[in-house]
Design a protein around this motif. Structure first.
Motif, PDB file in Angstrom:
ATOM      1  N   PRO A 423       0.798  -1.235   0.000  1.00  0.00           N
ATOM      2  CA  PRO A 423       0.000   0.000   0.000  1.00  0.00           C
ATOM      3  C   PRO A 423       0.832   1.287   0.000  1.00  0.00           C
ATOM      4  N   HIS A 424       0.298   2.280  -0.670  1.00  0.00           N
ATOM      5  CA  HIS A 424       0.741   3.669  -0.530  1.00  0.00           C
ATOM      6  C   HIS A 424      -0.515   4.530  -0.621  1.00  0.00           C
ATOM      7  N   ASN A 425      -0.356   5.832  -0.362  1.00  0.00           N
ATOM      8  CA  ASN A 425      -1.396   6.755  -0.781  1.00  0.00           C
ATOM      9  C   ASN A 425      -0.730   8.001  -1.334  1.00  0.00           C
ATOM     10  N   CYS A 482       3.454  10.488  -0.310  1.00  0.00           N
ATOM     11  CA  CYS A 482       2.708   9.414   0.335  1.00  0.00           C
ATOM     12  C   CYS A 482       2.405   9.869   1.759  1.00  0.00           C
ATOM     13  N   LEU A 484       1.537   7.902   4.184  1.00  0.00           N
ATOM     14  CA  LEU A 484       1.981   6.949   5.201  1.00  0.00           C
ATOM     15  C   LEU A 484       3.261   7.591   5.734  1.00  0.00           C
ATOM     16  N   HIS A 487       6.822   6.418   5.324  1.00  0.00           N
ATOM     17  CA  HIS A 487       7.267   6.509   3.925  1.00  0.00           C
ATOM     18  C   HIS A 487       7.675   7.940   3.593  1.00  0.00           C
ATOM     19  N   MET A 492       9.590   9.659   0.511  1.00  0.00           N
ATOM     20  CA  MET A 492       8.565   9.431  -0.502  1.00  0.00           C
ATOM     21  C   MET A 492       7.753  10.715  -0.707  1.00  0.00           C
TER      22      MET A 492
HETATM   23 CU    CU Z   1       3.804   4.992   0.875  1.00  0.00          CU
END
Ligand code: CU
Ligand code: C2O
Length: 535
Positions: A423-425, A482, A484, A487, A492
């Motif tokens: 998963p990422h967002n 991202c 998260l 991350h 990220m």
């Molecule tokens: Cu991520």
């Protein structure tokens, strides 16, 4: 100036992460046998969690206080925030070192109306640097509170801007590069509500803390001694086994009306939730990240990844008790991997306790607010973003590198893909976007409104439409990343400038990238008084 502080001992280092990323294909091929090996490496230690039926609901839900404000002679509404250290008792007999704004944990709810000029005087009472980012707010980049607007201990930062977007449930939190996860986990987060005439004209519950209730959900990992320890981890980051809502463990809410509006914020650092009720009743989702939907989305579940919000209105019957829950979120990935990242977890979240007699609420209107659709055909530029490992387009965040340059006044299409099996967002500063398609298909009704953060299922293409109308600044970038937070802290994240038409720069290399040796305090107003800044 721009270097990140060393990671805390509890946080796995980047080396561990890289070997993790390399190990993923191996994991996929070798399946369960490899899982055991992986688990013993301590990286994917998170085991399945199920708190349904075991949460006592013994504590009245705390409601964050409304932030006081004063009006200056020119009409500017001024708030004061002081990030500070404190202590909180989440469990009887233990105290936890926490952080909050103007208090021990979390922060007050700021409220401002569309068209108002606001200023927030932020004085850092912590021993370390912080920033305050207004998540979801459309404002000039120097006021954004990203990593380029650090606030040193005892310094005051005073961003000001005019509220110029629809009524919405926004929030604020720290954003110092490399330290966001730790600071948010310690309790630095709060809500920022925007109001406007269109929302005010609708028959919706809006009595703060009574029938319009903030629900800030976090899985802050607190161990038996009361310390915050993030040892249960998935690829997504730290996964706590117990929830706090507005800082309250095991919360209940007394309900006095036949409908209640809940403003759900996933303020967790890594965990994605799938909110619904224990009897699977329907509710009306009336809003997403950036404001109300055009029409209510009747549903029984809403998925929120870190940073996302949803406003829901649920109908209540006199005398009943009904629990808000989170059941297994659909992460769009292999069950065995999803299970290591919170995808198999179930939580009791908040019990609603209805009084024996309830005051009647109006029915949710069939039409909410007009949502002006951004047309894909208006997009003059298409950019692609591929998230892989902890990089975006193969790059790790560099405060001195500008990754994208947008021309003010243009509409763009951003094509975002999570290239991994994990998963990422994706969160964009500055503007609220619309989702044109998910995997080539029209998105569901929950994605039909304004968004600033979106879950990225593995290997799925998300087409986003963004309109950049103002706030050109050739020096100060906005972020995309991202959400998260582990991350994000590990790189990220990327930076984009919004510039006047003549200022289009070549990329990469970022000739306009900020030079921190020339701006030792970063960008953005430094003083409470007489900054005379302007945009
Ligand atoms: Cu991520
Ligand atoms: Cu909620 Cu860039 O952050």
């Amino acid at each position: 100036m721009t270097s990140r502080s060393s990671a805390s001992p509890a946080r796995p280092r980047r080396g561990a992460l890289l070997s993790l990323i390399i190990a993923i294909p191996v994991l996929l091929i070798a399946g369960c046998a490899a899982l055991a090996v992986f688990g013993s490496a301590g990286v994917f230690a998170a085991a399945k969690v199920n708190t349904i039926g075991s949460v006592s609901f013994a504590n009245a839900l705390a409601v964050p206080p409304l932030a006081p404000s004063r009006l200056e002679s020119d009409g500017t509404r001024v708030f004061e925030l002081e990030p500070q250290e404190g202590s909180t008792s989440f469990r009887p007999g233990t105290t936890t070192t926490t952080r909050g704004y103007n208090g021990n944990h979390l922060g007050p709810t700021l409220v401002a109306a569309r068209g108002e000029k606001v200023r927030v005087d932020v004085t850092n009472r912590l021993d370390d640097r912080t920033t305050v980012h207004w998540h979801g707010m459309h404002l000039p980049p120097a006021m954004d509170g990203g990593p380029h607007q650090p606030i040193e201990p005892d310094a005051t930062w005073s961003p000001e801007w005019v509220i110029d977007q629809p009524a919405a449930t926004l929030w604020y939190h720290p954003h110092p590069h490399g330290e966001t996860d730790n600071q948010v986990t310690a309790g630095l987060a709060g809500l920022f509500y925007l109001r406007d005439d269109a929302e005010a004209a609708l028959a919706l519950p809006r009595t703060y803390g009574v029938d319009d209730v903030p629900v800030i959900v976090q899985d802050t990992p607190i161990d038996d001694d009361g310390e915050i320890r993030n040892e249960d981890r998935g690829f997504v980051g730290a996964l706590g086994r117990d929830l706090i809502v507005n800082g309250t463990p095991g919360p209940y809410l007394d309900v006095e009306t036949t409908s209640v509006r809940l403003r759900l914020l996933n303020a967790s650092t890594a965990r994605t939730y799938n909110f619904g009720f224990d009897d699977r009743r329907d509710f009306a989702q009336i809003g997403s990240d950036g404001g109300l939907l055009a029409e209510p989305n009747r549903t029984s579940a809403v998925r929120l990844s870190p940073g996302e919000r949803a406003e829901i209105v649920v109908d209540i019957v006199p005398g009943e008790r009904v629990a808000l829950r989170s059941t297994e979120p659909d992460l769009g990935m292999l069950p065995v991997l999803a299970g290591q990242n919170g995808g198999a977890d179930r939580f009791d979240v908040l019990e609603l306790r209805a009084a024996a007699t309830l005051r009647p609420s109006a029915a949710v209107p069939d039409a909410l607010v007009p949502v002006d659709r951004i047309q894909a055909s208006d997009a003059v530029t298409t950019r692609t973003f591929r998230l892989d490992g902890f990089t975006i387009n193969g790059q790790s965040m560099d405060m001195d590198r500008i990754d994208e340059v947008v021309t003010v006044g243009s509409t763009e299409e951003w094509v975002v893909t999570n290239g991994m099996t994990m998963p990422h967002n994706f969160h964009v500063h500055d503007v609220q976007f619309q989702v044109a398609s998910v995997d080539g298909k029209e998105p569901g009704p929950e994605l039909a409104g304004w968004k600033d953060t979106i879950y990225l299922a593995p290997q799925v293409e998300y087409r986003l439409l963004l309109r950049f109308e103002d706030y050109a600044d050739s020096d100060v970038p906005y972020m995309y990343h991202c959400h998260l937070l582990w991350h994000e802290d590990n790189g990220m994240m990327g930076q984009f400038l919004v510039v006047e038409p003549g200022e289009q720069r070549d990329l990469p290399g970022a000739p306009t990238s900020p030079k921190h040796d020339q701006h030792p305090d970063g960008y953005g107003p430094r003083q409470t008084e007489g900054t005379g800044h302007d945009h």
